[in-house]
Design a protein around this motif. Sequence first.
Motif, PDB file in Angstrom:
ATOM      1  N   GLY A 145       0.807  -1.213   0.000  1.00 18.97           N
ATOM      2  CA  GLY A 145       0.000   0.000   0.000  1.00 18.97           C
ATOM      3  C   GLY A 145       0.841   1.264   0.000  1.00 18.97           C
ATOM      4  O   GLY A 145       2.014   1.264   0.396  1.00 18.97           O
ATOM      5  N   ALA A 146       0.226   2.345  -0.459  1.00 19.07           N
ATOM      6  CA  ALA A 146       0.915   3.635  -0.485  1.00 19.07           C
ATOM      7  C   ALA A 146       1.152   4.138   0.936  1.00 19.07           C
ATOM      8  O   ALA A 146       0.343   3.876   1.836  1.00 19.07           O
ATOM      9  N   PRO A 147       2.252   4.847   1.171  1.00 20.67           N
ATOM     10  CA  PRO A 147       2.526   5.385   2.503  1.00 20.67           C
ATOM     11  C   PRO A 147       1.387   6.277   2.990  1.00 20.67           C
ATOM     12  O   PRO A 147       0.798   7.037   2.215  1.00 20.67           O
ATOM     13  N   ASP A 148       1.074   6.169   4.272  1.00 24.39           N
ATOM     14  CA  ASP A 148       0.067   7.001   4.939  1.00 24.39           C
ATOM     15  C   ASP A 148      -1.368   6.736   4.454  1.00 24.39           C
ATOM     16  O   ASP A 148      -2.281   7.476   4.799  1.00 24.39           O
ATOM     17  N   SER A 149      -1.575   5.720   3.647  1.00 28.91           N
ATOM     18  CA  SER A 149      -2.940   5.366   3.248  1.00 28.91           C
ATOM     19  C   SER A 149      -3.549   4.439   4.294  1.00 28.91           C
ATOM     20  O   SER A 149      -2.837   3.840   5.099  1.00 28.91           O
TER      21      SER A 149
END
Length: 203
Positions: free
Chosen positions: A120-124
């Motif tokens: 997953g994308a960071p901070d998602s």
Amino acid sequence: MAQPSVSNASPRTAGSFVDQVKARVALLAFFVGSMWAVFLLSVSMPFLHLNRHGVVPRTLGGLQGIVFAPWLHAGLWHIAANTGGLVLLGWLAMWPRIANFWQATAGAILGAGLCAWLLGAPDSVHIGASGVVFGYAGYLVARGFYTRGILSILIALFVVSSYGLSMLLGALPIYPGMSWQSHLGGAMGGIIAARLSRQSLRP
């Protein structure tokens, strides 16, 4: 004088089947109903911020989302879209044994959560039960491949014809805001669960 017909199914056998159906209906209702209960709680008490307990990629605290994410949804449209797949595919995964449902569910939850956490994308934040739906689909298709039973193959073909295209597109990074990582991981987890439990899948 006409002779009375004789049924091959004994009352005990018929009663046993009815009991099996009731047990599966109760289990599925509780499982899906618990997701709706959590959703209604989050809507009625927004100050709880339940959705923050989803999967947050590559963070220690985000690991809790592997377990909690399937019970968290972004809105009514989100949980409603997942409910149909959970009920239909979850029901099919319950046969021939309820244990098969738990195998598929565990594989789907772990696969979806771990894949979202790793890719997953960071901070998602990844939430929703769509990864479980993809897991059930992957499990049912793989079950047909591993068991080679007529009924299992027919169910696998039904899943492919009904969900194949949406599963393929849903597991690709083409829709903004959709957790393709959860979908991909859920499907992989379902396939792995079917492989690990292929002996118990045979009736």
